[in-house]
Design a protein around this motif. Structure first.
Motif, PDB file in Angstrom:
ATOM      1  N   UNK A 165     -38.867 -33.133 -29.123  1.00  0.00           N
ATOM      2  CA  UNK A 165     -38.086 -33.011 -28.056  1.00  0.00           C
ATOM      3  C   UNK A 165     -38.616 -32.814 -26.747  1.00  0.00           C
ATOM      4  N   UNK A 166     -39.740 -32.231 -26.900  1.00  0.00           N
ATOM      5  CA  UNK A 166     -40.581 -31.964 -25.660  1.00  0.00           C
ATOM      6  C   UNK A 166     -41.427 -33.317 -25.275  1.00  0.00           C
ATOM      7  N   UNK A 167     -41.644 -33.682 -24.112  1.00  0.00           N
ATOM      8  CA  UNK A 167     -42.620 -34.829 -23.806  1.00  0.00           C
ATOM      9  C   UNK A 167     -42.158 -35.484 -22.306  1.00  0.00           C
ATOM     10  N   UNK A 168     -42.803 -36.405 -22.257  1.00  0.00           N
ATOM     11  CA  UNK A 168     -42.782 -37.098 -20.746  1.00  0.00           C
ATOM     12  C   UNK A 168     -41.395 -37.647 -20.485  1.00  0.00           C
ATOM     13  N   UNK A 169     -41.122 -37.234 -19.223  1.00  0.00           N
ATOM     14  CA  UNK A 169     -39.686 -37.770 -18.602  1.00  0.00           C
ATOM     15  C   UNK A 169     -40.013 -39.143 -17.691  1.00  0.00           C
ATOM     16  N   UNK A 170     -39.627 -40.218 -18.069  1.00  0.00           N
ATOM     17  CA  UNK A 170     -39.543 -41.426 -17.441  1.00  0.00           C
ATOM     18  C   UNK A 170     -38.444 -42.000 -16.623  1.00  0.00           C
ATOM     19  N   UNK A 171     -38.562 -42.125 -15.222  1.00  0.00           N
ATOM     20  CA  UNK A 171     -37.567 -42.602 -14.393  1.00  0.00           C
ATOM     21  C   UNK A 171     -38.185 -44.105 -14.011  1.00  0.00           C
ATOM     22  N   UNK A 172     -37.276 -45.197 -14.437  1.00  0.00           N
ATOM     23  CA  UNK A 172     -37.600 -46.571 -14.246  1.00  0.00           C
ATOM     24  C   UNK A 172     -36.696 -47.289 -13.353  1.00  0.00           C
ATOM     25  N   UNK A 173     -36.849 -48.095 -12.574  1.00  0.00           N
ATOM     26  CA  UNK A 173     -36.172 -48.869 -11.850  1.00  0.00           C
ATOM     27  C   UNK A 173     -35.598 -50.278 -12.582  1.00  0.00           C
ATOM     28  N   UNK A 174     -36.315 -50.439 -13.500  1.00  0.00           N
ATOM     29  CA  UNK A 174     -35.956 -51.633 -14.423  1.00  0.00           C
ATOM     30  C   UNK A 174     -35.504 -50.989 -15.761  1.00  0.00           C
ATOM     31  N   UNK A 175     -34.246 -51.613 -16.110  1.00  0.00           N
ATOM     32  CA  UNK A 175     -33.430 -50.909 -17.421  1.00  0.00           C
ATOM     33  C   UNK A 175     -34.364 -51.828 -18.474  1.00  0.00           C
ATOM     34  N   UNK A 195     -33.065 -45.044 -16.681  1.00  0.00           N
ATOM     35  CA  UNK A 195     -33.042 -46.213 -15.861  1.00  0.00           C
ATOM     36  C   UNK A 195     -32.156 -45.805 -14.515  1.00  0.00           C
ATOM     37  N   UNK A 196     -33.013 -45.906 -13.541  1.00  0.00           N
ATOM     38  CA  UNK A 196     -32.544 -45.365 -12.231  1.00  0.00           C
ATOM     39  C   UNK A 196     -31.937 -46.523 -11.446  1.00  0.00           C
ATOM     40  N   UNK A 197     -32.020 -47.859 -11.654  1.00  0.00           N
ATOM     41  CA  UNK A 197     -31.329 -48.813 -10.852  1.00  0.00           C
ATOM     42  C   UNK A 197     -31.735 -48.859  -9.411  1.00  0.00           C
ATOM     43  N   UNK A 198     -30.468 -49.058  -8.709  1.00  0.00           N
ATOM     44  CA  UNK A 198     -30.528 -48.899  -7.250  1.00  0.00           C
ATOM     45  C   UNK A 198     -30.862 -47.563  -6.501  1.00  0.00           C
ATOM     46  N   UNK A 199     -30.698 -46.646  -7.289  1.00  0.00           N
ATOM     47  CA  UNK A 199     -30.792 -45.227  -6.632  1.00  0.00           C
ATOM     48  C   UNK A 199     -29.738 -45.049  -5.253  1.00  0.00           C
ATOM     49  N   UNK A 218     -43.170 -32.689 -19.965  1.00  0.00           N
ATOM     50  CA  UNK A 218     -44.584 -32.406 -20.043  1.00  0.00           C
ATOM     51  C   UNK A 218     -45.241 -33.032 -18.740  1.00  0.00           C
ATOM     52  N   UNK A 219     -44.660 -34.223 -18.409  1.00  0.00           N
ATOM     53  CA  UNK A 219     -45.144 -34.952 -16.956  1.00  0.00           C
ATOM     54  C   UNK A 219     -44.021 -36.001 -16.754  1.00  0.00           C
ATOM     55  N   UNK A 220     -44.045 -36.425 -15.625  1.00  0.00           N
ATOM     56  CA  UNK A 220     -43.091 -37.303 -15.114  1.00  0.00           C
ATOM     57  C   UNK A 220     -43.941 -38.650 -14.841  1.00  0.00           C
ATOM     58  N   UNK A 221     -43.195 -39.611 -15.485  1.00  0.00           N
ATOM     59  CA  UNK A 221     -43.386 -40.975 -15.263  1.00  0.00           C
ATOM     60  C   UNK A 221     -42.556 -41.684 -14.438  1.00  0.00           C
ATOM     61  N   UNK A 222     -43.030 -42.593 -13.453  1.00  0.00           N
ATOM     62  CA  UNK A 222     -42.237 -43.392 -12.664  1.00  0.00           C
ATOM     63  C   UNK A 222     -42.605 -44.741 -12.761  1.00  0.00           C
ATOM     64  N   UNK A 223     -41.782 -45.847 -13.398  1.00  0.00           N
ATOM     65  CA  UNK A 223     -41.829 -47.180 -13.122  1.00  0.00           C
ATOM     66  C   UNK A 223     -41.172 -47.620 -11.900  1.00  0.00           C
ATOM     67  N   UNK A 224     -41.667 -48.134 -10.912  1.00  0.00           N
ATOM     68  CA  UNK A 224     -40.996 -48.141  -9.456  1.00  0.00           C
ATOM     69  C   UNK A 224     -41.445 -49.744  -9.030  1.00  0.00           C
ATOM     70  N   UNK A 225     -40.569 -50.099  -8.318  1.00  0.00           N
ATOM     71  CA  UNK A 225     -40.496 -51.210  -7.310  1.00  0.00           C
ATOM     72  C   UNK A 225     -40.705 -50.800  -6.009  1.00  0.00           C
ATOM     73  N   UNK A 226     -40.295 -49.769  -5.585  1.00  0.00           N
ATOM     74  CA  UNK A 226     -40.370 -49.359  -4.155  1.00  0.00           C
ATOM     75  C   UNK A 226     -39.876 -47.913  -4.120  1.00  0.00           C
TER      76      UNK A 226
END
Length: 713
Positions: A165-175, A195-199, A218-226
């Protein structure tokens, strides 16, 4: 001076919104509004065992997926902690307003049709923001949330279960990219995928700000476009850095076409790649180039302690594997020191007669799977001056005989034992990314061996983690990140601009300490009154606020030695300006002494960027500006250390460092000059649109700004 986490300004995440974010991730109850997407989402809620209450809202159906349908949100017996809106854009806005009225917590907005449409969706986007209130709203134009912690997932697609249950939290602009991440075959531990979409409501800065404090992350991952708000993003990343939370980025939109796609996808401003690089480098964000590399980095940051340095010992049974590993490790900035004489003497008797003790170490195919011999061999190597160990090995395909993998397992056990005995992190890197089966990966992690898939990416992420570990140690020794890393607020400039002439531009910069030539402003009559012969060669330039680019109108004459030279040059300039800029009345000229040939010429500029704020660019001047495009951007404010690092990063830095027997420039006066420019730009940022010093002539003991231009708006 350092920056502790308590001194870093929090993001705009209000207490109410923070509480609603908590409700979204740890809900007592979930409401789902819609039809087909709700049905798909319910399957995951059942499959993964969410233990809370589930309510479905659909005015046209009696039940969906075995759940009773309520006619409207107002009919629900609770104010839902988490809500999934799988409905169209207009219904989404109306539903948000109703959820806000009944005290709902967090909301996932699946619908598209908002800011990604440009002006066509702008009004609807404004309505959505107004309707949201203090709710924690994800999206719109997003896919949902995968929650490995509480299993409160609101996600229409199937995803694999994880044992942790513990691990990376990922926020991505692409679903869709988030879907790919859930399908990875690399044993990456996750806590959340969002999946953050338009934010429109929650942005990257808000997600970072909240997730820093979540003990499951444990860490924060961001898949971003801008990035929508660079200063706020910077504050959040600096707080993460102060708290020891790694932030890892994979960014699309780095090409011209990719940037256009990002703008149409989530209305993101991709910006200039160099500015993003400067931002991430400043903040200590770990940057990955590909999705596989991103996944390996998330895994590394989740399961590996900090590395004490860049020195790595490499083991394999093949000269080819060792050659590849040596290349990739070197490219990644890792060091491969050779074993000591004591290590050589201890390891040599363990090898066949034809074996050779080196780093990388080829333990030869003859010792394939020999755990008894390899364990002391690996241990002896790691006990020396190494910070980690990497074994290069591919596991055979399951289609091969069942016992074909046993020798591999024996060698992994040997590596694990060596790592445990020495307290050094150890990795197994496969040459082929697909060559470590899931059961073997899981077993390796239990042993304390980190499986890294694809040798190129393995070396890269080890190098990135070593660099990040160095940063963490520096911050710890200093009591926190440097205090001058926070960016200036972004100022929106006017559409109208005006140029400031060279004399006034130089006067302002000289007041900050920039060295400029001793110039004199002359009229045409005053030129006629000069002595017939001058004491030294001079340069003559046109001087007018409306002539910012003097060479384009023939407004510069060099190496003039007599009054007649000046008179002829002034007359030519008058004729040329009349031809090129007929509306300009030329009354004044600037005369300055010619400067001696420098060791090198630099260009130093400042530009106000709508996304990043004030950007300082240091680059090679003269003919190298266009030929080499050799420049380094820095975001303001800037430190002397950052300026020096930028200078040393230039391809043409050898010209300042004693190239071909020439004198070496004292860098301190050069840094002084650039800091003077940066100081003026920082204080004038409310009105400064652009500043250009070109060239800044660099000498052995000084630097002189020969030309300067300020543009205000």
């Amino acid at each position: 001076m350092s920056l502790s986490s308590s001194k870093i300004q929090s993001s705009r995440l209000s207490d109410a919104k923070r509480e609603n974010f908590r409700r979204l991730l740890a809900p007592r109850h979930i409401a789902l509004v819609g039809g087909s997407y709700v049905e798909l989402t319910l399957r995951n809620i059942k499959r993964h065992g969410f233990q809370g209450e589930v309510y479905v809202v659909n005015g046209k159906r009696e039940e969906i997926g075995g759940y009773k349908c309520y006619r409207s949100l107002s009919d629900l017996p609770v104010s839902p902690d988490a809500t999934y809106l799988g409905v169209n854009a207009d219904v989404t806005v109306a539903a948000l307003a109703e959820l806000n009225q009944i005290g709902a917590g967090g909301v996932i907005c699946y619908a598209s049709g908002f800011s990604e449409l440009g002006e066509a969706g702008a009004e609807r986007n404004r309505q959505l923001i107004a309707a949201a209130g203090d709710m924690a709203v994800v999206g719109p134009n997003c896919y949902g949330l995968v929650n490995y912690v509480t299993h409160a997932s609101m996600w229409p697609s199937g995803y694999q279960a994880l044992s942790t249950k513990r691990g990376a939290a990922v926020v991505g602009q692409s679903g869709n990219v988030c879907i790919h991440l859930t399908s990875n075959q690399r044993s990456v531990p996750f806590s959340y995928l969002i999946s953050a979409g338009n934010q429109a409501i929650l942005g990257f800065e808000d997600y970072i700000e909240y997730l820093i404090d979540d003990p499951n992350v444990t860490c924060i991952g961001l898949f971003m476009e801008g990035i929508r708000d660079v200063p706020a993003f910077s504050e959040a990343c600096l707080r993460a850095r102060a708290e020891g939370m790694p932030v890892i980025v994979c960014r699309s939109g780095r090409s011209e076409l990719g940037a256009a796609m990002a703008a149409s996808h989530t209305s993101s401003l991709a910006g200039q790649n160099e500015y993003y690089d400067a931002l991430f480098d400043r903040l200590g964000v770990i940057v990955t180039d590909t999705v596989p590399q991103f996944l390996e980095m998330l895994k590394m940051a989740s399961v590996t302690p900090s590395l004490e340095g860049r020195r790595i010992a490499v083991f394999s049974s093949s000269g080819g594997d060792n050659g590849l590993a040596a290349d990739y490790c070197s490219f990644a900035g890792l060091e491969l020191p050779q074993p000591t004489r004591q290590q050589i003497d201890a390891i040599k008797p363990l090898l066949p007669d034809y074996g050779h003790v080196s780093n990388p170490l080829d333990f030869t195919a003859g010792y394939w799977g020999n755990e008894a011999l390899l364990t002391p061999m690996f241990t002896t190597m790691l006990k020396g001056g190494y910070d980690s160990g990497l074994m290069v090995m591919d596991h055979p395909s399951p289609k091969v005989a069942e016992d074909a993998g046993e020798p591999i397992l024996a060698m992994i056990r040997a590596l694990a034992a060596a790592g445990k005995a020495t307290g050094k992190p150890v990795f197994m890197g496969s040459v082929n990314p697909e060559s470590i089966p899931e059961d073997v990966r899981v077993w390796m992690l239990e042993l304390g061996v980190v499986p890294l898939q694809g040798l190129h990416d393995a070396a890269k992420v080890i190098g990135l983690w070593a660099a990040h570990s160095e940063l963490v140690r520096r911050d710890k020794d200093a009591g926190g990140p440097p205090a001058d890393l926070a960016l200036y607020p972004v100022v929106a400039g006017s559409d109208e601009s005006r140029t400031v002439n060279e004399v006034e531009s130089k006067r302002r910069l000289a007041a900050r300490g920039l060295q400029v030539p001793a110039g004199r402003v002359l009229t045409r009559d005053e030129i006629d009154a000069l002595p017939e012969k001058l004491e030294q060669p001079v340069v003559l330039k046109v001087l007018h606020d409306d002539l910012p680019h003097k060479t384009e109108v023939g407004g510069v004459a060099l190496n003039l030695r007599t009054r007649a030279d000046l008179q002829a040059a002034a007359d030519r300039m008058l004729d040329s300006v009349s031809a090129h800029a007929p509306g300009v009345v030329l009354e004044n000229y600037l005369m300055e002494p010619m400067q001696a040939p420098p060791l090198a010429e630099l260009i130093v500029g400042v530009k106000r960027d709508p996304l990043f704020g004030m950007v300082l660019v240091v680059g090679a001047g003269g003919i190298f500006v266009e030929l080499l495009k050799d420049a380094k951007p820095l975001l303001l404010p800037v430190s002397r250390g950052q300026v020096e690092a930028a200078l040393r990063s230039l391809k043409t830095f050898p010209l300042l460092d004693g190239f071909r027997g020439k004198p070496r420039a004292d860098l301190e006066p050069v840094i002084d000059a650039i800091m003077a420019i940066a100081s003026y730009a920082g204080d004038a940022r409310e009105t400064l649109a652009e500043l250009d010093v070109n060239p800044l002539m660099v000498y052995e003991k000084g630097a002189v700004a020969v030309d300067a231009l300020i543009v205000e708006s």
